[in-house]
Design a protein around this motif. Structure first.
Motif, short mmCIF file in Angstrom:
data_model
loop_
_atom_site.label_atom_id
_atom_site.label_comp_id
_atom_site.label_asym_id
_atom_site.label_seq_id
_atom_site.Cartn_x
_atom_site.Cartn_y
_atom_site.Cartn_z
N ASN A 90 0.82 -1.22 0.00
CA ASN A 90 0.00 0.00 0.00
C ASN A 90 0.85 1.28 0.00
O ASN A 90 0.34 2.35 0.30
CB ASN A 90 -0.94 -0.01 1.21
CG ASN A 90 -0.21 0.01 2.53
OD1 ASN A 90 1.03 -0.04 2.56
ND2 ASN A 90 -0.93 0.07 3.63
N SER A 92 2.53 3.11 1.78
CA SER A 92 2.81 3.67 3.12
C SER A 92 3.52 5.02 3.06
O SER A 92 4.47 5.27 3.80
CB SER A 92 3.64 2.66 3.94
OG SER A 92 2.91 1.48 4.16
N GLN A 95 0.79 11.24 3.40
CA GLN A 95 -0.04 11.97 2.45
C GLN A 95 0.11 13.49 2.55
O GLN A 95 -0.13 14.21 1.58
CB GLN A 95 -1.51 11.59 2.63
CG GLN A 95 -1.80 10.12 2.32
CD GLN A 95 -1.45 9.74 0.89
OE1 GLN A 95 -1.83 10.43 -0.05
NE2 GLN A 95 -0.70 8.66 0.72
N GLN A 96 0.51 14.00 3.72
CA GLN A 96 0.64 15.44 3.92
C GLN A 96 2.06 15.94 3.63
O GLN A 96 2.35 17.11 3.83
CB GLN A 96 0.24 15.82 5.35
CG GLN A 96 -1.18 15.41 5.71
CD GLN A 96 -2.21 15.92 4.72
OE1 GLN A 96 -2.18 17.08 4.32
NE2 GLN A 96 -3.12 15.04 4.30
N THR A 98 5.26 16.22 0.76
CA THR A 98 5.58 16.15 -0.66
C THR A 98 6.42 14.91 -0.93
O THR A 98 6.92 14.24 -0.02
CB THR A 98 6.38 17.38 -1.11
OG1 THR A 98 7.65 17.40 -0.42
CG2 THR A 98 5.62 18.68 -0.84
N ASN A 102 8.82 12.98 1.71
CA ASN A 102 8.68 11.55 2.00
C ASN A 102 10.03 10.86 1.93
O ASN A 102 10.37 10.04 2.79
CB ASN A 102 7.70 10.89 1.01
CG ASN A 102 6.28 10.84 1.53
OD1 ASN A 102 5.92 9.95 2.31
ND2 ASN A 102 5.48 11.81 1.11
N TYR A 137 2.39 15.84 -4.24
CA TYR A 137 1.95 15.04 -3.09
C TYR A 137 1.53 13.66 -3.59
O TYR A 137 1.18 13.48 -4.77
CB TYR A 137 0.80 15.74 -2.37
CG TYR A 137 1.23 16.96 -1.61
CD1 TYR A 137 1.60 16.87 -0.27
CD2 TYR A 137 1.33 18.20 -2.24
CE1 TYR A 137 2.02 18.00 0.43
CE2 TYR A 137 1.76 19.32 -1.55
CZ TYR A 137 2.11 19.22 -0.22
OH TYR A 137 2.55 20.32 0.47
N PRO A 138 1.54 12.66 -2.70
CA PRO A 138 1.20 11.30 -3.14
C PRO A 138 -0.14 11.20 -3.87
O PRO A 138 -0.26 10.42 -4.83
CB PRO A 138 1.18 10.52 -1.81
CG PRO A 138 2.19 11.21 -0.97
CD PRO A 138 2.03 12.67 -1.31
N SER A 139 -1.13 11.98 -3.47
CA SER A 139 -2.44 11.92 -4.11
C SER A 139 -2.40 12.38 -5.57
O SER A 139 -3.33 12.10 -6.34
CB SER A 139 -3.45 12.77 -3.34
OG SER A 139 -3.05 14.13 -3.33
N GLN A 140 -1.33 13.06 -5.94
CA GLN A 140 -1.19 13.54 -7.32
C GLN A 140 -0.42 12.56 -8.20
O GLN A 140 -0.14 12.86 -9.36
CB GLN A 140 -0.48 14.90 -7.31
CG GLN A 140 -1.24 15.99 -6.57
CD GLN A 140 -0.43 17.27 -6.44
OE1 GLN A 140 0.67 17.27 -5.87
NE2 GLN A 140 -0.97 18.36 -6.97
N GLN A 146 3.88 6.24 -6.92
CA GLN A 146 3.95 6.18 -5.46
C GLN A 146 4.90 5.08 -5.00
O GLN A 146 5.66 5.27 -4.04
CB GLN A 146 2.55 5.96 -4.88
CG GLN A 146 1.63 7.16 -5.03
CD GLN A 146 0.31 6.95 -4.31
OE1 GLN A 146 0.26 6.84 -3.09
NE2 GLN A 146 -0.77 6.91 -5.08
#
Length: 260
Positions: A90, A92, A95-96, A98, A102, A137-140, A146
Motif C-alpha cells: 500500500n 505507506s 499523504q501530507q 511532498t 517523504n 503530493y502522493p495523491s497527485q 507512489q
C-alpha cells in the motif's frame, strides 16, 4: 549475507497460540534477488518482517553479514532498520508530505542536515525516474509513481538490503513490469540485495534468481528459480504453478517438463 536459523514465531501463548513460523532455516546471498513464495497465510510476510525485527522472533536467530541481530534494540535496532529498507503493497507514504519530504523522512530521523538530505533525495528521485515531481503530493501520483517514491525512501539511508512485501500486487501488469525492471536496476547498479515476498509466480520468474517456498510456516523447498519451476517438489509449489497456469495459460511448464 542473511542467515536465518531455526526461526519460529508464535502469536499468543505457547500452547494455544498461532505458530506463524516453524523452524525456518534459510540463507540469502549477497546480491541475490530472492523470492519467498507462498499462498495467503503461509507465513511469508511474518518472515520478512522478522528480518528487520518489525516482528520479534519467538526463537531462532537472524544474522546479517555474520552478526546476530536477533536481540537488537535501541540504537542498534535503529541502525539495522536504516540498512534494511522496506516497501509495502500500500506504499505507506505520508499523504501530507511532498514527494521530496517523504524521501527525506528517514534522513531527518538520523539528523542529516537539510541541504545534504535534500541533495540525497533528489539523486534518488532521479534514480527511480521521478525527476521533476519532488514537490507533488502522493495523491497527485499514480500507483506506480507512489511505489517509486517508496523505493527511493527505502534507499535513502544507503540500504544494503531491500525487503519487498507484495510490493507489486496493487499494480497493473504494465506498471508491475516497470517496477520489477527498476528493482533489477537497483540490484545491478547499486548492489542492493533484494528479498521479494509474493504469491505471484510471474513476479518471481521475471526477477528472482533464487526462491524459497513457504507453506504452513515452514520452508518446504528452495533453490534456483529455474530449477524449482521446472521440477517442483512440494505440493504447495505445484498448486501455485497450477493456479498460475489457469490464470495465465502456459506461463510455466508442467512438472518434470523442461523449460521455465
Amino acid at each position: 549475507m542473511i542467515s536465518i536459523r531455526n526461526l519460529s514465531k508464535t502469536y499468543g501463548d505457547a500452547e494455544g497460540g498461532h505458530r506463524a513460523l516453524d523452524d525456518v532455516t534459510l540463507d540469502i546471498g549477497r546480491g541475490d534477488i530472492f523470492g519467498i513464495l507462498g499462498s495467503s497465510g503461509a507465513g511469508k510476510s511474518t518472515l520478512v518482517r522478522c528480518i528487520n525485527l518489525l516482528e520479534t522472533p519467538t526463537s531462532g536467530t537472524i544474522s546479517i553479514d555474520g552478526v546476530d541481530v536477533t536481540g537488537y534494540a535501541g540504537r542498534d535496532l535503529a541502525r539495522l532498520r536504516g540498512s534494511v529498507g522496506m516497501i509495502f503493497q500500500n506504499f505507506s507514504l505520508f499523504q501530507q508530505r511532498t514527494v521530496l519530504r517523504n524521501v527525506t523522512f528517514p534522513l531527518e530521523l538520523v539528523g542529516m542536515p537539510k541541504p545534504e538530505r535534500d541533495r540525497r533525495a533528489l539523486e534518488l528521485l532521479d534514480v527511480v525516474g521521478l525527476s521533476g515531481l519532488s514537490e507533488r503530493y502522493p495523491s497527485q501520483l499514480s500507483g506506480g509513481q507512489q511505489q517509486r517514491v517508496a523505493i527511493a525512501r527505502a534507499l535513502a539511508n544507503r540500504a544494503k538490503i531491500m525487503l519487498c512485501d507484495e510490493a507489486t500486487s496493487a499494480l497493473d501488469t504494465k506498471t508491475t513490469v516497470s517496477i520489477l525492471e527498476l528493482l533489477r536496476k537497483i540490484n545491478r547498479e547499486m548492489g542492493v540485495t533484494i528479498v521479494i515476498i509474493t504469491h505471484a509466480l510471474t513476479v518471481a520468474e521475471s526477477v528472482c534468481n533464487r526462491i524459497a517456498v513457504i507453506d504452513g510456516g515452514r520452508i518446504v523447498e528452495q533453490g534456483t528459480t529455474e530449477e524449482l519451476f521446472a521440477n517442483p517438489q512440494s505440493q504447495a509449489l505445484r498448486e501455485l504453478i497450477e493456479n498460475s497456469r489457469q490464470v495465465h495459460g502456459r506461463a510455466f511448464p508442467a512438472p518434470d517438463q523442461e523449460g521455465c
